[in-house]
Design an enzyme around this catalytic site. Structure first.
Site, PDB file in Angstrom:
ATOM      1  CE  LYS A 250       1.472  -1.399  12.952  1.00 12.45           C
ATOM      2  NZ  LYS A 250       2.824  -1.882  12.546  1.00 12.45           N
TER       3      LYS A 250
ATOM      4  CG  ASP B  25       7.324   6.644   9.378  1.00 13.29           C
ATOM      5  OD1 ASP B  25       7.167   6.018  10.431  1.00 13.29           O
ATOM      6  OD2 ASP B  25       7.250   6.120   8.246  1.00 13.29           O
TER       7      ASP B  25
ATOM      8  CD  GLU C 165       9.882   5.179  13.293  1.00 13.54           C
ATOM      9  OE1 GLU C 165       9.573   4.006  13.574  1.00 13.54           O
ATOM     10  OE2 GLU C 165      10.089   5.561  12.129  1.00 13.54           O
TER      11      GLU C 165
ATOM     12  CG  ASP D 103      -0.200  -0.174   2.536  1.00 17.66           C
ATOM     13  OD1 ASP D 103       0.937  -0.676   2.523  1.00 17.66           O
ATOM     14  OD2 ASP D 103      -0.768   0.185   3.587  1.00 17.66           O
TER      15      ASP D 103
END
Length: 674
Positions: free
Chosen positions: A524, A384, A413, A349
């Protein structure tokens, strides 16, 4: 070329000074250097600190760490944000040399008059440089040293008087002054080092789910999520971190528990960013509008908190970039765009962006996105997976933002290799995720924290998240509520910045499968509304305990720092004992703390890391780490229970994880009150 007086191995220095060391406003840190000279000549050394205005601050005298090592150190404090610079100055100290030689020769009758005459010359030189009463005193000492009517021992004794020595120390005769290079220190606002973070998914707060499955679930909104902010603020958190709030794509959308087939009503992963409704600069229609986001930010500020927004530079196949800028992606041999993979993991995705194909064009878009959200009140970004993008892009972005908005902070992160984590910190990320989640034993925690609070503290600031949506460690899976308390205490007390992901206070601990660190029914991939009120009524919530931890953190400025961490010895491996201390001068700098200016602040923490049973140990304290000379008893008062004890060097401890797995002591000298 080496200077007249060698100055070597200056610290804190990052990459030979090519990059700045890090600090925050009000922070005290150590400057050290190896300084020596030929023969037996005496020397002195100072730190010269210049603020962002370029003006030098008063010199700070350095002292030899251990006699004979030639390693000198001094504590310096930076008081405001901006780029500071420091250098070390070394100089020959004829006064110290004379005091040393005369103190040996005169009592032995060696070269007595010569030594006194040389001393007189030094005092006469010094008198010409000093104004006020000190000048007359130094001139008088010079005359006394030349007076043959006074015995030599009396003449020398006058020169060694404490008041005289204080003047010669304050106004030294500096010969062969040598300066090191100037080294930069990037000073950020305090939130870069200290704060408590709370992560939650806005779409879960206020989500509606039919337990019978007759209707598709509906998303919560930013407006319903704002209702949760009061409870988060009441627990004492400073930063509210939101995963991506943007539109989510449909192609390859993941279903519950990361399945490849999404069912009707499955919302998909927020990190699969982009759809017909927009990309990184848009709000998911299910969550509301930009105006709703503005209202969320405003309410967060009213409650004394900040919003941290996820910056995830990747797209779904439906992102506008895919059509408008196909060159920003990697095309495979069959003509398809490559989706994200970390074999054997596949993320069908998500399309990763290839920043090498059009570096300037893609960078300009990233900069635009960041500034867009800055314009809507975001001053903290949680980035991220920054380790999957080119470092030079991040270096450019961080520098450009810092040049105009130095208060904007970025958290990396990156649960990745140490070299990459270190490089991200060095190029400008203000905070870093760490390996804390996987460090559960006493020995590995001590080793890791000595690294983070020691050499790495020059460039890296840790953020200790006790859990994340991706990481449910086996320790939490099998340790029950006591394990959640242990990990919260350690994170909140060891690191100035710590955080939890929503559900931690409910002790959510069911993995997707045995051996997995993924949550079952991961948020999530689905909505996860929680019964907060019911958990509190039934006493199942750790919210009161977490509130205590954050209240203790706010009350004690020693816990706002990293470099002051010291470990003490416990004779059982299940126990970890450590302390943090700030001096009176340092607490004065911490205006945001209830303890600021009241006196030295010392916190001592003892934790039983075994969540399954009570443990006993003897804890051996290092008095110097607690501001004690070791000759006095200490009063330790537990901030969790209010109980006080009288402690010495060796102390018996018993901790029952069912009641409380830790002592969090404030430390004061003197006998305990009855």
């Amino acid at each position: 070329m080496i200077g007249r007086i060698p100055i070597l191995d200056v610290e804190p220095v990052v990459e030979c000074g090519r990059r700045p060391a890090k600090a925050v406003a009000g922070e005290t840190f150590e400057v050290s250097a190896t300084v020596f000279r030929e023969g037996h000549e005496m020397l002195g050394a100072d730190v010269v600190l210049r603020g962002p205005d370029g003006r030098p601050r008063p010199r700070i005298r350095m002292h030899e760490v251990t006699p004979g090592t030639d390693r000198y150190r001094a504590e310096v404090t930076v008081t405001s944000a901006g780029v500071w610079r420091f250098h070390v100055e070394a100089w020959g100290d004829p006064f110290r040399h004379w005091y040393h030689d005369a103190g040996i020769k005169i009592p032995r009758g060696q070269d007595v008059e010569l030594m006194l005459a040389e001393g007189a010359l030094l005092f006469e030189r010094a008198a010409r440089r000093v104004r006020g009463p000190g000048r007359d005193m130094l001139a008088a000492i010079a005359a006394r040293l030349r007076d043959p009517g006074i015995p030599p021992s009396g003449r020398f004794a006058a020169a060694t008087d404490a008041e005289v020595a204080s003047i010669t120390d304050a106004y030294p005769l500096r010969e062969h002054v040598t300066r090191s290079r100037k080294f930069p220190v990037m000073v950020a606002r305090e939130r870069a080092l200290y704060g408590s973070w709370y992560e939650f998914f806005p779409r879960s707060e206020g989500a509606q789910i039919d337990p019978m499955g007759r209707r598709e679930p509906t998303s919560g909104t930013l407006r319903t999520a704002a209702r949760r902010l009061d409870a988060i603020a009441a627990m004492g958190f400073d930063v509210v971190y939101l995963p991506p709030i943007h539109p989510i794509g449909f192609t390859g959308r993941k279903g519950r528990n990361n399945t490849l087939e999404a069912r009707p009503g499955d919302p998909g992963s927020p990190w699969a960013i982009g759809s017909a409704e927009g990309g990184h600069d848009a709000v998911h229609p299910d969550l509301g509008t930009l105006e709703d986001f503005d209202a969320f930010v405003a309410r967060t500020r009213e409650l004394g908190m900040e919003v941290a927004l996820d910056l995830a530079l990747q797209t779904s196949p439906h992102h506008p970039w895919v059509k408008e800028h196909p060159e920003w992606f990697t095309t495979r041999a069959d003509g398809s765009i490559a989706y994200a993979e970390n074999p054997p993991k596949k993320y069908q995705d998500i399309y990763p962006v290839n920043f090498d194909n059009d570096p300037d064009g893609s960078y300009a878009e990233v900069l635009r996105i960041v500034r867009h959200w800055m314009d809507h009140g975001v001053r903290i970004f949680r980035v991220d997976n920054p380790h999957t993008k080119p470092l030079r892009m991040w270096e450019r972005l961080l520098a450009d933002i810092c040049a105009t908005d130095p208060d904007v902070l970025f958290l990396a992160e990156a649960f990745t290799r140490p070299a990459m984590m270190g490089a991200l910190a060095k190029i400008g990320f203000h905070q870093s995720y760490t390996y804390y989640t996987w460090r559960v034993g006493t020995a590995e925690l001590e080793d890791y924290l000595q690294e983070l609070s020691g050499p790495a503290a020059t460039y890296m600031r840790p953020n200790f998240f006790a859990n994340t949506p991706d990481i449910l460690h086996a320790y939490l899976q099998h340790g029950g509520p006591a394990a959640f308390k242990v990990r919260a205490v350690l994170a909140a007390m060891l690191s100035p910045t710590w955080g939890i992901y929503s559900g931690y206070e409910l002790c959510e601990n069911v993995p997707l499968r045995p051996g997995s660190e993924e949550y079952l029914d991961s948020e999530k991939y689905q909505y996860k509304p929680r019964d907060w009120a019911g958990a509190e009524r039934s006493g199942r919530s750790l919210a009161p305990f977490i509130t205590q931890l954050n209240m203790i953190r706010r009350a004690h400025p020693a816990l706002h720092r990293l470099r002051n961490l010291r470990f003490h010895h416990a004779d059982q491996p299940e126990f970890i004992c450590f302390s943090k201390r700030l001096t009176l001068a340092e607490t004065v700098q911490d205006a945001g703390s209830a303890a600021a200016g009241r006196g030295p602040d010392t916190v001592l923490v003892v934790v039983n890391t075994d969540p399954h049973q009570p443990r006993e140990a003897t804890v051996w304290l290092d008095p110097s780490a607690l501001g004690s000379d070791g000759g006095e008893e200490l009063v330790v008062t537990d901030e969790l229970t209010g109980e006080s004890y009288q402690w010495g060097r060796a102390n018996y401890v018993r901790l029952d994880p069912e009641r409380t797995p830790a002592h969090i002591f404030t430390v004061t000298p003197g006998p305990a009150q009855p």
